[in-house]
Design a protein around this motif. Structure first.
Motif, PDB file in Angstrom:
ATOM      1  N   PRO A 141       0.820  -1.208   0.000  1.00 37.88           N
ATOM      2  CA  PRO A 141       0.000   0.000   0.000  1.00 37.88           C
ATOM      3  C   PRO A 141       0.854   1.258   0.000  1.00 37.88           C
ATOM      4  CG  PRO A 141       0.083  -0.929   2.196  1.00 37.88           C
ATOM      5  CD  PRO A 141       0.780  -1.908   1.298  1.00 37.88           C
ATOM      6  N   GLY A 142       0.241   2.350  -0.410  1.00 41.04           N
ATOM      7  CA  GLY A 142       0.958   3.617  -0.434  1.00 41.04           C
ATOM      8  C   GLY A 142       1.270   4.048  -1.847  1.00 41.04           C
ATOM      9  N   PRO A 143       1.664   5.296  -2.022  1.00 46.12           N
ATOM     10  CA  PRO A 143       1.970   5.815  -3.361  1.00 46.12           C
ATOM     11  C   PRO A 143       3.244   5.190  -3.929  1.00 46.12           C
ATOM     12  CG  PRO A 143       2.534   7.440  -1.692  1.00 46.12           C
ATOM     13  CD  PRO A 143       1.811   6.345  -0.986  1.00 46.12           C
ATOM     14  N   GLY A 144       3.301   5.122  -5.265  1.00 44.31           N
ATOM     15  CA  GLY A 144       4.495   4.640  -5.951  1.00 44.31           C
ATOM     16  C   GLY A 144       4.840   3.201  -5.672  1.00 44.31           C
ATOM     17  N   PRO A 145       3.879   2.236  -5.786  1.00 47.02           N
ATOM     18  CA  PRO A 145       4.211   0.843  -5.471  1.00 47.02           C
ATOM     19  C   PRO A 145       5.273   0.246  -6.391  1.00 47.02           C
ATOM     20  CG  PRO A 145       2.045   0.993  -6.502  1.00 47.02           C
ATOM     21  CD  PRO A 145       2.474   2.390  -6.177  1.00 47.02           C
ATOM     22  N   LEU A 146       5.283   0.646  -7.675  1.00 45.37           N
ATOM     23  CA  LEU A 146       6.326   0.134  -8.566  1.00 45.37           C
ATOM     24  C   LEU A 146       7.697   0.618  -8.115  1.00 45.37           C
ATOM     25  CD1 LEU A 146       7.169  -1.447 -11.061  1.00 45.37           C
ATOM     26  CD2 LEU A 146       6.702   0.577 -12.443  1.00 45.37           C
ATOM     27  N   TRP A 147       7.766   1.848  -7.629  1.00 45.88           N
ATOM     28  CA  TRP A 147       9.038   2.359  -7.117  1.00 45.88           C
ATOM     29  C   TRP A 147       9.447   1.668  -5.819  1.00 45.88           C
ATOM     30  CZ3 TRP A 147      12.775   4.986  -9.358  1.00 45.88           C
ATOM     31  CH2 TRP A 147      12.493   5.621 -10.566  1.00 45.88           C
ATOM     32  N   ALA A 148       8.472   1.139  -5.089  1.00 45.69           N
ATOM     33  CA  ALA A 148       8.824   0.347  -3.902  1.00 45.69           C
ATOM     34  C   ALA A 148       9.574  -0.913  -4.312  1.00 45.69           C
ATOM     35  CB  ALA A 148       7.564  -0.006  -3.117  1.00 45.69           C
ATOM     36  N   SER A 149       9.142  -1.553  -5.405  1.00 42.95           N
ATOM     37  CA  SER A 149       9.860  -2.736  -5.889  1.00 42.95           C
ATOM     38  C   SER A 149      11.229  -2.362  -6.442  1.00 42.95           C
ATOM     39  CB  SER A 149       9.026  -3.470  -6.946  1.00 42.95           C
ATOM     40  OG  SER A 149       8.897  -2.713  -8.127  1.00 42.95           O
TER      41      SER A 149
END
Length: 213
Positions: A141-149
């Protein structure tokens, strides 16, 4: 930026927890820290890894591939399908490398299911666990999930190169770890990372009242 920092923070803290436990148990022995060399390695490694590995791989696999499969197979099917593609990519890259080498007349490592020099059993297991961890980051959850990966991918590469390849890569800080302990530590901190992302997802899951609204 928030998503990227979330991936770095969760993965980095999980690695610190697991390697800290391994150090306390006597599994890991660290060299002295050379701060300037270590800082330079982190900077150059981040630039190269982002451009050649973390960003392109996440955009194609946890970005396009995951989104396309999710429309057809749902969340679980997309997670398994994306991880399966991730698993066969290194073997396919050895075929491409051999073909390009033959065209250019350059000697290349032999083709195989795993890159030359990697353990044929542990490497696929590592890719499966790593791939599922990246999916957990992608769906957090949260903004920018692809950037989390992407942040998770970069942190994984950085941690492993310092801990397991520090001497060869001149990172300014390295560890001595027995092979069997290295495998447990690596898989262990990936499992903790995935568990944290899954817990965050469950914690942020909307209530029935929120759905009704």
């Amino acid at each position: 930026m928030y998503g990227f920092c979330r991936g770095v923070a969760v993965t980095g803290s999980s690695a610190a927890l697991v390697f800290g436990a391994g150090t306390a148990a006597g599994w890991v022995r660290w060299t002295s820290l050379h701060l300037a060399s270590f800082g330079w390695f982190l900077l150059t490694n981040a630039l190269v890894a982002m451009l050649l590995e973390a960003v392109p791989e996440e955009l194609t696999l946890r970005g396009y591939t995951w989104a396309a499969l999710r429309e057809r197979l749902g969340g679980v099917g997309a997670a398994l399908g994306t991880t399966a593609v991730f698993l066969v990519t290194p073997g396919a890259s050895t075929v491409v490398e051999a073909g390009v080498g033959r065209i250019l007349g350059v000697q290349t490592p032999p083709m195989g299911l795993v890159p030359h020099g990697q353990d044929p059993f542990f490497y696929p297991v590592l890719l499966i666990v790593f791939g599922l961890t990246l999916v957990a980051a992608r769906t957090s959850p949260g903004p920018g999930p692809l950037w989390a990966s992407i942040g998770t991918h970069l942190t994984f590469l950085s941690v492993n190169r310092v801990a397991f390849e520090g001497v060869r890569r001149h990172t300014g800080w390295s560890a001595r770890i027995a092979p069997e302990h290295a495998a447990l530590l690596c898989l262990g901190y990936l499992a903790v990372t995935a568990a944290v992302f899954l817990c965050l997802r469950r914690w942020k899951r909307p209530s029935l009242g929120e759905y009704a609204e």
